[in-house]
Design an enzyme around this catalytic site. Structure first.
Site, PDB file in Angstrom:
ATOM      1  N   VAL A  61      -2.836   7.787  11.165  1.00 56.10           N
ATOM      2  CA  VAL A  61      -2.412   7.305   9.847  1.00 56.10           C
ATOM      3  C   VAL A  61      -3.650   6.884   9.046  1.00 56.10           C
ATOM      4  CG1 VAL A  61      -1.003   5.648   8.588  1.00 56.10           C
ATOM      5  CG2 VAL A  61      -0.211   6.540  10.789  1.00 56.10           C
ATOM      6  N   LYS A  62      -3.812   7.519   7.911  1.00 52.86           N
ATOM      7  CA  LYS A  62      -4.981   7.290   7.062  1.00 52.86           C
ATOM      8  C   LYS A  62      -4.646   6.218   6.023  1.00 52.86           C
ATOM      9  CE  LYS A  62      -8.457  10.281   4.897  1.00 52.86           C
ATOM     10  NZ  LYS A  62      -8.649  11.672   4.385  1.00 52.86           N
TER      11      LYS A  62
END
Length: 217
Positions: free
Chosen positions: A86-87
């Site tokens: 997850v960025k």
């Protein structure tokens, strides 16, 4: 050093995969839009397709900027595939989200890092990766490599597990210098990776070998 490709283009991802050196993929909303991928369902499906091509970490960026929304969106992204990272943007609520996901055992990539202090906060919050943007610093006449070096020293001082993922790569020399300094990962357009193959002496040497071989035949 790990090699990630920074794109949402499936053909480029497949080409990098076929080289045998690809370790992962990073994407962002701009890269998705460039490929004409719009809408939540289309984006989620595209991430799933990338995960089916590459057996490595795939950074999927949240589009939200508040803590609650980032958590909701990040959990949805993480559910796509075990390889999803997850960025999260480097903002106050982003740091809180990094800690949340770290406690949940979900991998994260803190993006838009432009200072050693930002990288330190992300590492303290448990980020899996931090993404300093070299090219964008170079664009404003700041040496991005100095930032990589500062982060490397800090992370080594305190033995953070967080990996330095050098982003906004513009040239093969960016890749070489990152390797010399000790970046854990570079994420690069395919063109910069392919340019590492090139050297005029290799071309001329091969041409000579081929010519000599024909004389033997």
């Amino acid at each position: 050093m790990k090699f990630f490709i920074d794109t949402a283009n499936l053909e480029q991802i497949k080409e990098a995969q076929d080289l045998g050196i690809l370790d992962g993929v990073t994407t962002n909303p701009s890269l998705m839009a460039k490929e004409g991928i719009n809408g939540k369902e289309a984006i989620l499906n595209h991430y799933k397709t990338i995960c089916e091509i590459v057996d490595g970490d795939i950074s999927a960026e949240v589009l939200s900027t508040t803590y609650e929304e980032m958590i909701k969106e990040g959990e949805e992204l993480a559910a796509i595939h075990p390889n999803i990272v997850v960025k999260i943007p480097m903002i106050k609520d982003g740091v809180k989200a990094l800690k949340y996901f770290s406690n949940k055992g979900i991998k994260t990539n803190c993006t838009l890092i432009f200072s050693a202090g930002q990288a330190l906060l992300a590492a303290k919050a448990g980020a899996t990766y931090v993404s300093p943007f070299l090219g964008r610093l170079d664009d404003i006449s700041v040496d991005g490599m100095n930032l990589i070096e500062e982060i490397r020293i800090i992370f080594d001082n305190y033995m953070f597990d967080t990996e330095i993922l050098a982003a906004s790569i513009r040239s093969p020399m960016h890749i070489i210098n990152c390797a010399k300094i000790g970046a854990d990962v570079v994420t690069s357009p395919l063109a910069s990776i392919l340019n590492l193959l090139k050297h005029p002496l290799t071309d001329s040497g091969l041409a000579q070998f081929v010519a000599d071989a024909k004389k033997m035949g």
